[in-house]
Enzyme design. Sequence first.
Site, PDB file in Angstrom:
ATOM      1  N   THR A 175      -8.428  -4.151   4.961  1.00 22.88           N
ATOM      2  CA  THR A 175      -7.596  -3.072   5.516  1.00 22.88           C
ATOM      3  C   THR A 175      -8.028  -1.718   4.968  1.00 22.88           C
ATOM      4  OG1 THR A 175      -5.742  -4.634   5.462  1.00 22.88           O
ATOM      5  CG2 THR A 175      -5.206  -2.360   5.939  1.00 22.88           C
TER       6      THR A 175
ATOM      7  N   ARG B   5     -11.969  -5.019  -1.751  1.00 24.09           N
ATOM      8  CA  ARG B   5     -11.144  -5.237  -2.939  1.00 24.09           C
ATOM      9  C   ARG B   5     -11.410  -6.616  -3.489  1.00 24.09           C
ATOM     10  NH1 ARG B   5      -5.378  -2.298  -1.667  1.00 24.09           N
ATOM     11  NH2 ARG B   5      -6.474  -0.510  -0.842  1.00 24.09           N
TER      12      ARG B   5
ATOM     13  N   SER C 193      -5.872   0.788  -4.982  1.00 28.85           N
ATOM     14  CA  SER C 193      -4.580   1.332  -4.558  1.00 28.85           C
ATOM     15  C   SER C 193      -3.396   0.782  -5.352  1.00 28.85           C
ATOM     16  CB  SER C 193      -4.419   1.076  -3.067  1.00 28.85           C
ATOM     17  OG  SER C 193      -3.323   1.780  -2.584  1.00 28.85           O
ATOM     18  N   HIS C 194      -2.500   0.097  -4.659  1.00 25.46           N
ATOM     19  CA  HIS C 194      -1.262  -0.390  -5.286  1.00 25.46           C
ATOM     20  C   HIS C 194      -1.491  -1.678  -6.077  1.00 25.46           C
ATOM     21  CE1 HIS C 194      -2.009  -2.156  -1.422  1.00 25.46           C
ATOM     22  NE2 HIS C 194      -1.306  -3.210  -1.805  1.00 25.46           N
TER      23      HIS C 194
ATOM     24  N   LYS D 297     -14.111   2.186  -1.364  1.00 23.56           N
ATOM     25  CA  LYS D 297     -14.075   2.433   0.084  1.00 23.56           C
ATOM     26  C   LYS D 297     -14.893   3.662   0.422  1.00 23.56           C
ATOM     27  CE  LYS D 297      -9.487   4.560  -0.390  1.00 23.56           C
ATOM     28  NZ  LYS D 297      -8.146   4.746   0.153  1.00 23.56           N
TER      29      LYS D 297
ATOM     30  N   ASP E  88       1.571   5.708  -5.634  1.00 24.99           N
ATOM     31  CA  ASP E  88       0.843   4.502  -6.025  1.00 24.99           C
ATOM     32  C   ASP E  88      -0.425   4.817  -6.815  1.00 24.99           C
ATOM     33  OD1 ASP E  88      -0.695   5.514  -3.946  1.00 24.99           O
ATOM     34  OD2 ASP E  88      -1.291   3.532  -3.239  1.00 24.99           O
TER      35      ASP E  88
ATOM     36  N   ASP F 178      -3.626   5.211  -6.234  1.00 22.19           N
ATOM     37  CA  ASP F 178      -4.547   6.257  -5.806  1.00 22.19           C
ATOM     38  C   ASP F 178      -3.846   7.447  -5.164  1.00 22.19           C
ATOM     39  OD1 ASP F 178      -3.855   4.614  -3.655  1.00 22.19           O
ATOM     40  OD2 ASP F 178      -5.698   5.048  -2.579  1.00 22.19           O
TER      41      ASP F 178
ATOM     42  N   ASP G 167      -1.817   7.804  -2.541  1.00 24.95           N
ATOM     43  CA  ASP G 167      -1.624   8.020  -1.109  1.00 24.95           C
ATOM     44  C   ASP G 167      -0.297   7.476  -0.587  1.00 24.95           C
ATOM     45  OD1 ASP G 167      -2.371   5.385  -1.303  1.00 24.95           O
ATOM     46  OD2 ASP G 167      -4.063   5.503   0.090  1.00 24.95           O
ATOM     47  N   ARG G 168       0.443   6.729  -1.416  1.00 24.03           N
ATOM     48  CA  ARG G 168       1.736   6.227  -0.956  1.00 24.03           C
ATOM     49  C   ARG G 168       2.884   6.995  -1.603  1.00 24.03           C
ATOM     50  NH1 ARG G 168       1.743  -0.267  -0.430  1.00 24.03           N
ATOM     51  NH2 ARG G 168      -0.334  -0.496   0.471  1.00 24.03           N
TER      52      ARG G 168
ATOM     53  N   THR H  43      -2.334  -1.891  11.574  1.00 24.01           N
ATOM     54  CA  THR H  43      -2.125  -1.543  10.166  1.00 24.01           C
ATOM     55  C   THR H  43      -3.385  -0.950   9.549  1.00 24.01           C
ATOM     56  OG1 THR H  43      -0.464  -3.250   9.907  1.00 24.01           O
ATOM     57  CG2 THR H  43      -1.601  -2.567   7.913  1.00 24.01           C
TER      58      THR H  43
ATOM     59  N   GLU I 155       3.229   4.618   7.883  1.00 27.75           N
ATOM     60  CA  GLU I 155       3.248   3.165   7.834  1.00 27.75           C
ATOM     61  C   GLU I 155       4.458   2.706   7.033  1.00 27.75           C
ATOM     62  OE1 GLU I 155      -0.671   0.982   7.917  1.00 27.75           O
ATOM     63  OE2 GLU I 155      -1.062   2.491   6.386  1.00 27.75           O
ATOM     64  N   GLU I 156       4.952   1.526   7.373  1.00 29.10           N
ATOM     65  CA  GLU I 156       6.115   0.981   6.662  1.00 29.10           C
ATOM     66  C   GLU I 156       5.844   0.715   5.187  1.00 29.10           C
ATOM     67  OE1 GLU I 156       5.836  -2.281   5.388  1.00 29.10           O
ATOM     68  OE2 GLU I 156       3.782  -2.193   6.207  1.00 29.10           O
TER      69      GLU I 156
ATOM     70  N   LYS J 217      -3.296   8.997   4.083  1.00 31.55           N
ATOM     71  CA  LYS J 217      -1.897   9.174   3.756  1.00 31.55           C
ATOM     72  C   LYS J 217      -1.811   9.905   2.431  1.00 31.55           C
ATOM     73  CE  LYS J 217      -1.433   4.307   2.289  1.00 31.55           C
ATOM     74  NZ  LYS J 217      -2.652   3.598   2.679  1.00 31.55           N
TER      75      LYS J 217
ATOM     76  N   ARG K 260       2.923 -11.308   5.284  1.00 33.82           N
ATOM     77  CA  ARG K 260       3.915 -10.250   5.409  1.00 33.82           C
ATOM     78  C   ARG K 260       4.768 -10.526   6.642  1.00 33.82           C
ATOM     79  NH1 ARG K 260       2.038  -7.133   1.485  1.00 33.82           N
ATOM     80  NH2 ARG K 260      -0.082  -6.302   1.454  1.00 33.82           N
TER      81      ARG K 260
HETATM   82  C1  VG1 Z   1      -1.504  -2.719   3.013  1.00 33.24           C
HETATM   83  C2  VG1 Z   1      -0.421  -2.074   3.863  1.00 33.24           C
HETATM   84  C3  VG1 Z   1      -1.035  -1.090   4.837  1.00 33.24           C
HETATM   85  C4  VG1 Z   1      -1.869  -0.067   4.069  1.00 33.24           C
HETATM   86  C5  VG1 Z   1      -2.886  -0.767   3.200  1.00 33.24           C
HETATM   87  C6  VG1 Z   1      -3.646   0.203   2.318  1.00 33.24           C
HETATM   88  O1  VG1 Z   1      -2.382  -3.453   3.832  1.00 33.24           O
HETATM   89  O2  VG1 Z   1       0.313  -3.043   4.548  1.00 33.24           O
HETATM   90  O3  VG1 Z   1      -0.010  -0.478   5.577  1.00 33.24           O
HETATM   91  O4  VG1 Z   1      -2.526   0.796   4.958  1.00 33.24           O
HETATM   92  O5  VG1 Z   1      -2.242  -1.703   2.345  1.00 33.24           O
HETATM   93  O6  VG1 Z   1      -2.773   0.940   1.512  1.00 33.24           O
HETATM   94  P1  VG1 Z   1      -2.282  -5.062   3.998  1.00 33.24           P
HETATM   95  O7  VG1 Z   1      -3.445  -5.432   4.845  1.00 33.24           O
HETATM   96  O8  VG1 Z   1      -2.285  -5.635   2.619  1.00 33.24           O
HETATM   97  O9  VG1 Z   1      -0.958  -5.325   4.658  1.00 33.24           O
HETATM   98  V1  VG1 Z   1      -3.282   1.524   0.029  1.00 33.24           V
HETATM   99  O10 VG1 Z   1      -2.170   2.562  -0.542  1.00 33.24           O
HETATM  100  O11 VG1 Z   1      -4.230   0.430  -0.323  1.00 33.24           O
HETATM  101  O12 VG1 Z   1      -4.653   2.443   0.275  1.00 33.24           O
HETATM  102 CO    CO Z   2      -2.923   3.628  -2.030  1.00 32.44          CO
END
Ligand code: VG1
Ligand code: CO
Length: 543
Positions: A18, A22, A113-114, A126, A277, A279, A281-282, A344, A363-364, A376, A496
Amino acid sequence: MQIATHATQPIDGQKPGTSGLRKKTRVFMQPHYLENFVQSVFDGIGGVTGKTLVVGGDGRYFNDRAVQVILRMAAANGAAKVVVGQDGLLSTPAASNVIRKRATDGGIILSASHNPGGPDEDFGIKFNTPNGGPAPEEVTERIFVATTALTEYKILESTDIQLDTLGETSLGAMTVEVIDAVADYAALMADLFDFDAIRALFASGFTMRFDAMHAVTGPYAKAILEDTLGAPVGTVMNGVPSPTFGGGHPDPNPVWAHDLMDIMMADNAPHFGAASDGDGDRNMILGRGTYVTPSDSLALLAAKAHLAPGYADGLAGVARSMPTSAAVDRVAEALGIECFETPTGWKFFGSLLDAGRATLCGEESAGTGSNHVREKDGLWAVLLWLNILAATKQSVAELLKFHWAQYGRNYYSRHDYEGVDAGQAADMMAALRDKLPELPGQTISGITVTAADEFAYTDPVDGSVSSGQGLRILFEGGSRIVLRLSGTGTVGATLRVYLESYEPDPDRQSQDPQQALGPVISAAQALANITHYTGRNVPDVRT
Ligand code: VG1
Ligand code: CO
């Protein structure tokens, strides 16, 4: 300095998900693993000879080593220049801004990211294209193809490059420019928002707490909220980036940001709370005693964005990922603007933003952003909220209540089942997929299915098609279930389950979401046999 050409062979599984590639940090630390992928990025984008790239990351474990490798490989591959954040740090939105502002040829962002960080946790990488956005599928596919045919990579033999001092140095024939990670980003925020009004808000005694979760936004939040906008010192908590994020998950949701949740749910809570988060972006948005779901936040920001100077002319359109609730759709309808539903991942918003069709996206999963960058942006969302709070003089709870009264409330929750067996998860999805055609008209847990399909998307700007983007089951009255498998996990599969129902009656808009969603939750269980396939009675995380 010598350019070394190392023979290598393709490594399996270097397929971006996505949001980039990773893996466990130890996987990235294996011989050739990082080098193979970086060379494949360079090869996949047609080489980097004479190009200028941006590099930075969220400061997690291995960030410092990876930056050094990328710089030496860029030099060996003929890049003209690499712009790198001081100490190798750049938040994802700040990197997007630098890529755009300096009209570079793209950038490499180091982050998972998270996901947690550390030698036994996760790492990620990325590539972002020259528009500042995550590489679209066509580009990540080319990178992946390059990983499968790689025979060698090039790297300059040199000692480490010093990244703690601002300014330009040479690495072989390449220039390395170390920049202040915060300055350009802070200037952009000052252009978009009414900083005087926000300053006046803080001066009047308004209090907030921003939880940087030991991740990259600490320095950004301190510079902007405390040093520029006058919020008291201590407003930013967990503000020093740590390679292991203090041992936690830098995921801004009520589960992982529980310290902040406790503060905001207490009697003497600050007026406003937010978190971001790994990085940056959230975002998570909280008021005193109030949690704002990301889907509601997107809708409310869309309804009120005109109160901020950067959006005073209104919005061209809005876009949301498919699993995000339809709350923003109702705002778009009232405003008479276009609303797009994308798969997504932020990469799908890029073409809409570039074409001027969407101004705000969300995004949710706690991602919100606009056309100011192509990622984001957590702190951006916090500042837009602050601008709205300053302009309306209403509390977060009041804003939400009035919003729901006007548009109706989309009750929403996401249930995650983490690290489940990948084969079982795939079987579950396959079984449900097979059932979809016979579902319309059936009543399950008291609600009747109106439509069921597997989401596919045709980009309205460039015509590219993305299929297999999640199973969705729609019910009468606006309820909905979506199931998809995560593309960012590093262990097994993460399921999910996205749950939504619509409540137009203001007298019924203050229920507990899990209760309000009761019928939808049982329908999901019945339709997908979640317990059977995952072996779990309850989800690991509910947001
Ligand atoms: C998750 C979220 C998605 C988001 C992605 C990257 O992906 O659901 O909405 O864009 O993380 O966010 P997944 O495929 O695990 O559902 V982050 O803050 O990694 O850059
Ligand atoms: Co992030």
